[in-house]
Design an enzyme around this catalytic site. Structure first.
Site, PDB file in Angstrom:
ATOM      1  N   HIS A   1       2.037   4.628  -2.994  1.00  0.00           N
ATOM      2  CA  HIS A   1       2.211   6.077  -2.839  1.00  0.00           C
ATOM      3  C   HIS A   1       3.584   6.512  -3.359  1.00  0.00           C
ATOM      4  O   HIS A   1       3.727   7.602  -3.913  1.00  0.00           O
ATOM      5  CB  HIS A   1       2.074   6.466  -1.366  1.00  0.00           C
TER       6      HIS A   1
ATOM      7  N   HIS B   1       0.839  -1.203   0.000  1.00  0.00           N
ATOM      8  CA  HIS B   1       0.000   0.000   0.000  1.00  0.00           C
ATOM      9  C   HIS B   1       0.875   1.254   0.000  1.00  0.00           C
ATOM     10  O   HIS B   1       0.638   2.198  -0.771  1.00  0.00           O
ATOM     11  CB  HIS B   1      -0.915  -0.031   1.226  1.00  0.00           C
ATOM     12  N   GLU B   2       1.892   1.262   0.854  1.00  0.00           N
ATOM     13  CA  GLU B   2       2.768   2.434   0.935  1.00  0.00           C
ATOM     14  C   GLU B   2       3.602   2.589  -0.329  1.00  0.00           C
ATOM     15  O   GLU B   2       3.878   3.709  -0.770  1.00  0.00           O
ATOM     16  CB  GLU B   2       3.674   2.339   2.170  1.00  0.00           C
TER      17      GLU B   2
ATOM     18  N   GLU C   1      -6.524   6.680  -1.072  1.00  0.00           N
ATOM     19  CA  GLU C   1      -6.370   5.502  -0.220  1.00  0.00           C
ATOM     20  C   GLU C   1      -7.027   4.276  -0.857  1.00  0.00           C
ATOM     21  O   GLU C   1      -6.502   3.165  -0.780  1.00  0.00           O
ATOM     22  CB  GLU C   1      -6.970   5.767   1.169  1.00  0.00           C
TER      23      GLU C   1
END
Length: 646
Positions: free
Chosen positions: A171, A167-168, A248
């Site tokens: 980004h 997930h990170e 998100e």
């Protein structure tokens, strides 16, 4: 939405952020102007006095907000992700750690970095935060840091940790980090008046005993600044909520794309909902970074929430999820909190005592269509993550150990760049000895001997693993390393294109980490203005991959038809060969996202014109894409039909 579409989306959000910031500034200035109008008794004043006074007040207020935002942004930009991590109490993961949780974290991060084609970031842990949370911060992937809480390390099993880290990484890859830094700078400006108001109010209060009109006016201005500051707080939270929520969902979807399973990410979210600490952070700086966290760092009313509701995020991943399950988990874990390492052992996720032998080297051909490869930029295929793990497993442990250590990483990096040609290698050795001393030159030569047994496919992954240790060297040492790379490249005129690209990539990554910009700066151009650079790149690739001139020109034409279908350019391989690419990188990197997508397709069309893509060519392709800031995962076997972006 593929990588290039997300790049355009981030740019649109950046423009939206500017407009929201401008709107907030206008509102704050209006409040301060109204207070000044009342405080200075301008109702009876001449018109020119009113206009002049309000113009000065408006200008001072706007400059104060803008200057505060700019200073805050520059401080965060120059400090990189490490500055943000340390501000929340983050501690760097030691290079020689034996802690099983930290080693597991490092392994997961390196696997996902290689699988996604992104540089390996710096690693930090927030040891005093029991909640489950994480964030990625930095101005660019070259100076990014990923931080996880102690609670995430302790409570999440390996699959769940993979989901959070993936997930990170979305980004990192998609450009959200720079937007987050800008958002932090914007918010610092529009809430800064609250601080000014408190200072002025304290000064006005001390002078209140004199009952002079000046003190009274000062109190009114101070109260107005304080009110405007708190209006800025509300506006800032609304801006964060508006910018962050949808990203998100996209990051969750990208995490599933990276790991090719939903159970890990869904399990991490369920643990957030089922444990009393949730995703909350204790740090006083939580408000500053709330928009970049994996989960809500603090409880906000829904209007100000920077993340979608937890239950909605889980249901997107698991449509059969029943919210009552969270109550059951709370009851279960209130007496026996989960342990990630124990769950790993139960699930068979712990490394075996004797690792299995590495798989045999794959076949030398990798059939792939150009559009399939372009679709994989920023979107790892199903095979990318396990393939990344296999690549790391095939690198000898002693090489990985030296790549992790700041005291051994420099000679190892130079060893990677030493040519296999004995004459060229001798010139490189002499260059290192003359510039940096014989001990370093000897160490680099020994490393080159050790690396001779390394499969060429593993050179790029090993370089990626080594980058954090290189970045951790003192700033002066990094400049010395950059000089060494430049010197090796200059002495290496007979090297292969891949070795040239590897040295160029290493130089660019280190330069960008140190200076927050590529060596050529930030440029914007169009395909029409970049005709010469495009022709140079395609000509070099065609010339290197096809010794027969007629076949090489056909490959060049195939690539040109992808990139500039209505343009005729001559096939003229530059006399200086791949060294001509030095002048082409700035224009190529400055192309817009959609043009880069076509350029990646054109590169694949040239390299794979003969119908195959060798492993060596695929690693060359990844390096060239990295120079263009288009992270391409390792290509393992034939690309499946489902690699198109969703």
């Amino acid at each position: 939405m593929n990588f290039f579409e997300r790049q355009q989306s981030v740019r649109k959000v950046s423009v939206r952020l500017v407009w929201l910031f401008a709107l907030a500034v206008v509102g704050i200035v209006a409040v301060v102007d109204l207070a000044a109008f009342l405080a200075f008794g301008l109702a009876e004043a001449p018109t020119d006095t009113v206009v002049t006074t309000l113009a000065v007040v408006s200008g001072v207020t706007a400059v104060l907000i803008g200057l505060t935002s700019w200073i805050r942004t520059m401080l965060l930009r120059n400090g990189g992700g490490a500055r943000v991590a340390r501000s929340l109490g983050g501690v760097a993961v030691p290079e020689d750690t034996t802690d099983p949780n930290l080693r597991r974290l490092r392994n997961v991060v390196e696997e996902i970095a290689i699988a996604s084609g992104a540089p390996v970031p710096d690693l930090y842990v927030l040891p005093h935060e029991p909640g489950i949370n994480a964030f990625a911060a930095g101005w660019s992937p070259a100076n990014a840091a990923v931080a996880v809480t102690g609670g995430a390390l302790e409570r999440l099993n390996r699959a769940e940790l993979q989901g959070v880290i993936a997930h990170e990484f979305s980004h990192v890859v998609n450009g959200d980090m720079r937007l987050n830094i800008r958002l932090m700078g914007v918010l610092a400006g529009i809430v800064g008046l609250a601080v000014v108001g408190r200072i002025l109010l304290a000064g006005g209060g001390r002078g209140g005993g004199r009952r002079d009109s000046g003190a009274g006016a000062l109190v009114i201005v101070a109260l107005a600044a304080l009110a405007a500051g708190y209006i800025g707080v509300v506006a800032g939270r609304l801006i964060k909520a508006a910018v962050s929520r949808q990203r998100e969902y996209l990051a969750d979807a990208s995490a599933v794309q990276y790991t090719r399973q939903t159970e890990g990410l869904a399990g991490a979210l369920k643990k957030i909902g089922g444990l009393p600490t949730g995703s909350q952070l204790r740090s006083s700086k939580t408000e500053d970074v709330s928009h970049m966290l994996f989960g809500e760092g603090r409880k906000f009313v829904s209007l100000f929430a920077t993340h979608p509701p937890l239950v909605e995020r889980i249901r997107v991943l698991d449509p059969t999820f029943d919210p009552t399950e969270l109550r059951r988990l709370r009851d279960q874990w209130s007496a026996h909190p989960p342990s990630g390492l124990r769950e790993d052992a139960a699930l068979g996720l712990t490394p075996a005592a004797t690792p299995p032998p590495p798989p045999p080297r794959q076949a030398a051909t990798l059939p792939a269509r150009p559009d399939q490869v372009a679709a994989n930029v920023g979107n790892p295929a199903a095979s990318s993550y396990p393939h990344a793990g296999q690549l790391l497993a095939r690198i000898p442990e002693d090489l990985l150990d030296r790549a992790h250590r700041t005291d051994t990483v420099v000679p190892l990096s130079y060893g990677l760049l030493l040519s296999a040609d004995e004459q060229v290698r001798y010139r490189q050795y002499q260059t290192l000895a003359a510039r940096f001393g014989q001990p370093l030159a000897e160490a680099a030569l020994r490393e080159a001997g050790s690396l001779a047994r390394l499969d060429p496919e593993l050179r790029l992954p090993l370089t990626e693993v080594a980058l954090p240790a290189l970045r951790h060297r003192p700033a002066q040492d990094i400049e010395t390393v950059l000089q060494g790379i430049t010197a090796l490249a200059a002495a290496d005129g007979r090297n292969s294109l891949f070795e040239y690209s590897l040295s160029t990539l290493l130089h660019r990554e280190l330069y960008e980490a140190a200076h927050r910009t590529p060596p050529w700066g930030r440029r914007h151009t169009t395909p029409r203005r970049a005709h010469g650079a495009i022709a140079t790149l395609l000509s070099v690739l065609a010339d290197v991959g096809n010794p027969e001139p007629d076949v090489a020109e056909a490959a060049f034409r195939a690539g040109l038809a992808r990139m500039l279908p209505s343009t005729e350019l001559p096939y003229r391989p530059p006399a200086e060969g791949h060294l001509a690419l030095d002048a082409a990188w700035p224009a190529l990197d400055g192309l817009p996202a959609r043009a880069k997508e076509r350029l990646v397709e054109a590169i694949v069309a040239v390299i794979g014109h003969d119908g195959t893509l060798t492993i060596e060519e695929s690693e060359l392709l990844r390096t060239v894409c990295a120079m263009l800031h288009c992270p391409l995962p390792p290509l393992a076997g034939a690309l499946p039909a489902d690699t198109r972006a969703e």
